[in-house]
Scaffold this motif. Structure first.
Motif, mmCIF file in Angstrom:
data_model
loop_
_atom_site.group_PDB
_atom_site.id
_atom_site.type_symbol
_atom_site.label_atom_id
_atom_site.label_comp_id
_atom_site.label_asym_id
_atom_site.label_seq_id
_atom_site.Cartn_x
_atom_site.Cartn_y
_atom_site.Cartn_z
ATOM 1 N N LEU A 80 -14.015 -0.988 0.480
ATOM 2 C CA LEU A 80 -12.897 -0.225 1.013
ATOM 3 C C LEU A 80 -11.572 -0.891 0.660
ATOM 4 C CD1 LEU A 80 -11.739 2.099 2.667
ATOM 5 C CD2 LEU A 80 -12.167 0.734 4.733
ATOM 6 N N THR A 81 -11.512 -2.201 0.768
ATOM 7 C CA THR A 81 -10.287 -2.936 0.416
ATOM 8 C C THR A 81 -9.939 -2.702 -1.054
ATOM 9 O OG1 THR A 81 -10.723 -4.607 2.095
ATOM 10 C CG2 THR A 81 -9.260 -5.246 0.285
ATOM 11 N N ALA A 92 -5.010 15.183 3.446
ATOM 12 C CA ALA A 92 -5.440 13.883 3.965
ATOM 13 C C ALA A 92 -4.896 12.721 3.140
ATOM 14 C CB ALA A 92 -6.968 13.814 3.996
ATOM 15 N N TYR A 93 -4.801 12.899 1.836
ATOM 16 C CA TYR A 93 -4.377 11.796 0.969
ATOM 17 C C TYR A 93 -2.857 11.672 0.848
ATOM 18 C CZ TYR A 93 -9.298 11.363 -0.298
ATOM 19 O OH TYR A 93 -10.655 11.191 -0.259
ATOM 20 N N ALA A 121 -3.371 2.607 -3.965
ATOM 21 C CA ALA A 121 -1.952 2.241 -3.894
ATOM 22 C C ALA A 121 -1.403 1.969 -5.296
ATOM 23 C CB ALA A 121 -1.761 1.026 -2.994
ATOM 24 N N ALA A 122 -2.174 1.280 -6.135
ATOM 25 C CA ALA A 122 -1.728 0.992 -7.503
ATOM 26 C C ALA A 122 -1.596 2.276 -8.320
ATOM 27 C CB ALA A 122 -2.697 0.028 -8.179
ATOM 28 N N ASP A 136 0.004 4.540 2.004
ATOM 29 C CA ASP A 136 -0.856 3.455 1.533
ATOM 30 C C ASP A 136 -1.014 2.404 2.628
ATOM 31 O OD1 ASP A 136 -1.232 4.553 -0.996
ATOM 32 O OD2 ASP A 136 0.576 3.613 -1.791
ATOM 33 N N GLY A 137 -2.245 1.945 2.793
ATOM 34 C CA GLY A 137 -2.525 0.908 3.783
ATOM 35 C C GLY A 137 -2.640 1.402 5.213
ATOM 36 N N SER A 138 -2.392 2.680 5.444
ATOM 37 C CA SER A 138 -2.400 3.206 6.819
ATOM 38 C C SER A 138 -3.824 3.452 7.318
ATOM 39 C CB SER A 138 -1.610 4.509 6.894
ATOM 40 O OG SER A 138 -2.281 5.548 6.189
ATOM 41 N N ASP A 139 -3.948 3.480 8.643
ATOM 42 C CA ASP A 139 -5.240 3.815 9.248
ATOM 43 C C ASP A 139 -5.642 5.247 8.885
ATOM 44 O OD1 ASP A 139 -5.515 1.324 10.407
ATOM 45 O OD2 ASP A 139 -4.725 1.955 12.363
ATOM 46 N N GLU A 140 -4.653 6.134 8.745
ATOM 47 C CA GLU A 140 -4.947 7.526 8.382
ATOM 48 C C GLU A 140 -5.574 7.600 6.991
ATOM 49 O OE1 GLU A 140 -1.895 7.434 11.497
ATOM 50 O OE2 GLU A 140 -1.882 6.538 9.508
ATOM 51 N N LEU A 141 -5.021 6.841 6.047
ATOM 52 C CA LEU A 141 -5.590 6.850 4.695
ATOM 53 C C LEU A 141 -6.983 6.226 4.723
ATOM 54 C CD1 LEU A 141 -5.367 7.501 1.713
ATOM 55 C CD2 LEU A 141 -4.285 5.271 1.377
#
Length: 177
Positions: A144-145, A115-116, A152-153, A120-125
């Motif tokens: 969540l943000t 899953a991971y 991502a970092a 990055d930033g995707s709806d799936e993630l």
């Protein structure tokens, strides 16, 4: 004479211990207060496990980028299993329960590994994080943000770290936040 006998009784060092600094860094990264404060991840046994699984998955993904380092990923995973086993025994789980729980944890880690991998930033993630970190309950958007930005970092910091450096040291500790 005694020196020749010593070799029969001396135990070899556990090769997994070479990954101990990385394992400690995974745990320290997952326990960073910002995940639970700004990220609003529940600071519970489940929440902590979910965070360790997230960081562990990202680290294992990075190790997978170097197929020759596969053993390091196996050793790190074995430390994960041993630590989870010890933690459950420490809080009072019996032998019969620990084996089943460790099996469930390994299954959960396996699912998170897939899953991971989402971008990055995707709806799936986003969906994977909500499903796993908040157990399907819609989190506060700011939380969540925060988590998505920190993931991502962390992923970027891992990508910038040579795998050889990663597996021999604790380069994770300051990677995110």
């Amino acid at each position: 004479m005694f020196s020749s006998l010593r070799k029969f009784f001396a135990s070899d060092a556990d090769p997994r211990e070479a990954r101990r600094p990385l394992w400690n860094a995974v745990v320290a990264t997952a326990r960073a207060p910002h995940w639970y404060a700004q990220g609003t991840i529940p600071d519970t046994l489940d929440g902590r496990f979910d965070m360790i699984s997230l960081v562990m998955a990202l680290v294992l993904h990075r190790i997978d980028d170097e197929p020759a380092q596969g053993l390091a990923g196996v050793q790190l995973t074995e430390l994960f299993v041993n630590d989870m086993d010890g933690q459950m025994r420490q809080i009072g789980f019996g032998d019969m329960v620990v084996g089943k729980q460790v099996g469930r944890m390994m299954s959960a880690l396996g699912g998170r590994l897939g899953a991971y991998r989402a971008a990055d930033g995707s709806d799936e993630l986003r969906s994977a994080l909500v499903r796993n970190l908040w157990r399907g309950q819609e989190p506060v958007e700011a939380g969540l943000t925060h988590v998505m930005a920190e993931v991502a970092a962390l992923r970027a910091a891992l990508a910038a770290t040579p795998v050889n450096d990663l597996i021999v040291a604790d380069h994770l500790a300051g990677a995110a936040h």
